[in-house]
Design an enzyme around this catalytic site. Structure first.
Site, PDB file in Angstrom:
ATOM      1  N   GLN A 142     -69.086  56.239   7.748  1.00  0.00           N
ATOM      2  CA  GLN A 142     -68.902  55.114   8.684  1.00  0.00           C
ATOM      3  C   GLN A 142     -70.191  54.782   9.445  1.00  0.00           C
ATOM      4  OE1 GLN A 142     -66.421  53.111   8.837  1.00  0.00           O
ATOM      5  NE2 GLN A 142     -64.775  54.224   7.817  1.00  0.00           N
TER       6      GLN A 142
ATOM      7  N   CYS B  18     -50.895  54.744   7.117  1.00  0.00           N
ATOM      8  CA  CYS B  18     -49.473  55.058   7.069  1.00  0.00           C
ATOM      9  C   CYS B  18     -49.032  54.995   5.616  1.00  0.00           C
ATOM     10  CB  CYS B  18     -48.737  54.042   7.923  1.00  0.00           C
ATOM     11  SG  CYS B  18     -46.987  54.274   7.945  1.00  0.00           S
TER      12      CYS B  18
HETATM   13  N1  PLP Z   1     -65.227  59.538   5.167  1.00  0.00           N
HETATM   14  C1  PLP Z   1     -64.908  58.687   6.141  1.00  0.00           C
HETATM   15  C2  PLP Z   1     -65.315  58.972   7.553  1.00  0.00           C
HETATM   16  C3  PLP Z   1     -64.198  57.522   5.844  1.00  0.00           C
HETATM   17  O1  PLP Z   1     -63.870  56.671   6.825  1.00  0.00           O
HETATM   18  C4  PLP Z   1     -63.819  57.282   4.499  1.00  0.00           C
HETATM   19  C5  PLP Z   1     -62.996  56.107   4.156  1.00  0.00           C
HETATM   20  O2  PLP Z   1     -62.301  55.570   4.962  1.00  0.00           O
HETATM   21  C6  PLP Z   1     -64.201  58.200   3.515  1.00  0.00           C
HETATM   22  C7  PLP Z   1     -64.904  59.319   3.889  1.00  0.00           C
HETATM   23  C8  PLP Z   1     -63.878  57.975   2.083  1.00  0.00           C
HETATM   24  O3  PLP Z   1     -64.783  57.041   1.523  1.00  0.00           O
HETATM   25  P1  PLP Z   1     -64.427  56.239   0.184  1.00  0.00           P
HETATM   26  O4  PLP Z   1     -63.420  55.199   0.548  1.00  0.00           O
HETATM   27  O5  PLP Z   1     -65.734  55.658  -0.252  1.00  0.00           O
HETATM   28  O6  PLP Z   1     -63.914  57.236  -0.793  1.00  0.00           O
END
Ligand code: PLP
Length: 365
Positions: A165, A305
């Site tokens: 993020q 959810c």
């Molecule tokens: N890590 C965080 C902090 C996330 O917010 C997200 C997705 O929301 C992910 C990992 C996973 O990433 P990806 O959607 O590219 O698999």
């Protein structure tokens, strides 16, 4: 539709779109030795170099993955072998589900990890892998990652940072953080979905694969890489980098929601400039999301959810927010948010709060 759910996925940036479309015209497999293969390989290596420069690693230490989830899983699988795992209480499921038997590092009321507790855990146990995210996906709270990295290095522990993020919204640099591994994701910074990367410090860069396959990515991640998607990813990463101009709009959205009865979660922490977590006491998060959606505003519940269940956010629960953990929405401004978007949100939020808040929670007429 007013789209305020950037932390779920950012709108595609025009630069990423252009790079993606241009790269789709290239046919080769980057593993092939002929000219077509070499053309694809050039695109892939250019992208690798752009991402390495952007996020502070050597190009050879960038491993392409399918996204943030896989980058987290690869780091934990490879670096956590024979080490005790220590995981921040507010980590994303991508980390939590890959580190099931971990010690949990507590956070304070603003969601900031307790480094004294980390020091105690590192002193008490054997060699460790610590997982600490740079910015939280629900609240935007920033973690003291550089301090945690210094602590880890003093104790011979490794640190994996989920920067999914943070990347594209604030400066992110593996070297200056002092971490060992860092996960980023294309679609969270305005690139196409389907690509991510794990960036590695030189001392851990020869890691064991989660998917061995044909030995691509120097044996660290098998499978033919999606070259066009990766080209779009690199173009987005080169363009993104500073979301601070969004802070004024985000603050305006917050003020309007608080005026209508919202409680701001993580108010005292340093936060991502685009993200806010707003609890409305007594009103379920999913009811708020639906009401706002009907009013043409896309936001999300604090916690996703699934299967129709009412989810309570583990992030807000870990922050000690009690029932508010099931009553918070996340508003996350995309790179192209406008003042008109925020005004539309403010009006829809006020109507929604007025309709859904329990009578007891309203100020006397
Ligand atoms: N890590 C965080 C902090 C996330 O917010 C997200 C997705 O929301 C992910 C990992 C996973 O990433 P990806 O959607 O590219 O698999």
């Amino acid at each position: 539709m007013v789209y305020l759910d950037a932390n779920a996925t950012e709108p595609l940036r025009p630069e990423a779109h252009a790079a993606l479309v241009a790269a789709l015209a290239v046919t080769g497999n980057p593993a092939s030795v002929h000219g077509a293969g070499r053309a694809a390989r050039r695109l892939l290596e250019d992208a690798r170099e752009q991402l390495a420069t952007r996020f502070g690693a050597a190009p050879a230490d960038v491993v392409f993955t399918s996204g943030g989830t896989e980058a987290d899983a690869l780091a934990i699988h490879a670096l956590g072998r024979d080490r005790q795992l220590i995981v921040g209480a507010t980590e994303h499921e991508a980390v939590r589900s890959a580190a099931l038997s971990a010690n949990v590092l507590p956070v304070d009321r603003d969601g900031v990890a307790d480094l004294d507790a980390l020091a105690r855990l590192l002193e008490a146990g054997g060699p460790a892998l610590v997982c600490l995210m740079l910015a939280n996906n629900e609240t935007g709270t920033l973690q003291p990652v550089a301090e945690a990295a210094a602590l880890c290095r003093r104790h011979g522990a490794l640190l994996h940072v989920d920067a999914v993020q943070a990347a594209g919204r604030m400066p992110v640099d593996l070297r200056s953080l002092g971490a060992h591994a860092l996960a980023v994701s294309s679609h969270k910074l305005g690139g196409p979905a389907g690509a991510g990367a794990l960036l590695l410090a030189p001392e851990v860069s020869a890691l064991a694969p989660l998917i061995a396959g044909g030995g691509q990515e120097r044996g660290r991640r098998g499978g033919t890489p999606p070259v066009a998607t990766i080209a779009g990813f690199a173009a987005a990463a080169a363009t993104a980098g500073d979301a601070s101009p969004l802070a004024a709009l985000r603050d305006r959205a917050e003020r309007a929601a608080i005026e209508a009865g919202a409680v701001l979660c993580g108010a005292h922490a340093a936060r991502l400039p685009n993200t806010t977590s707003l609890a409305l006491p007594g009103v379920r998060a999913d009811a708020q999301v639906i009401a706002l959606d009907l009013a043409g505003v896309a936001v999300s519940a604090g916690a996703a959810c699934s299967s129709g269940k009412v989810a309570t956010s583990h992030v807000l629960t870990a922050m000690g927010l009690g029932p508010l953990a099931g009553q918070a929405i996340r508003v996350s401004l995309p790179w192209n948010a406008t003042a008109a978007d925020v005004d539309a949100f403010a009006a829809a939020y006020a109507r929604m709060a007025d309709r859904l808040r329990p009578a007891l929670a309203r100020p006397a007429a």
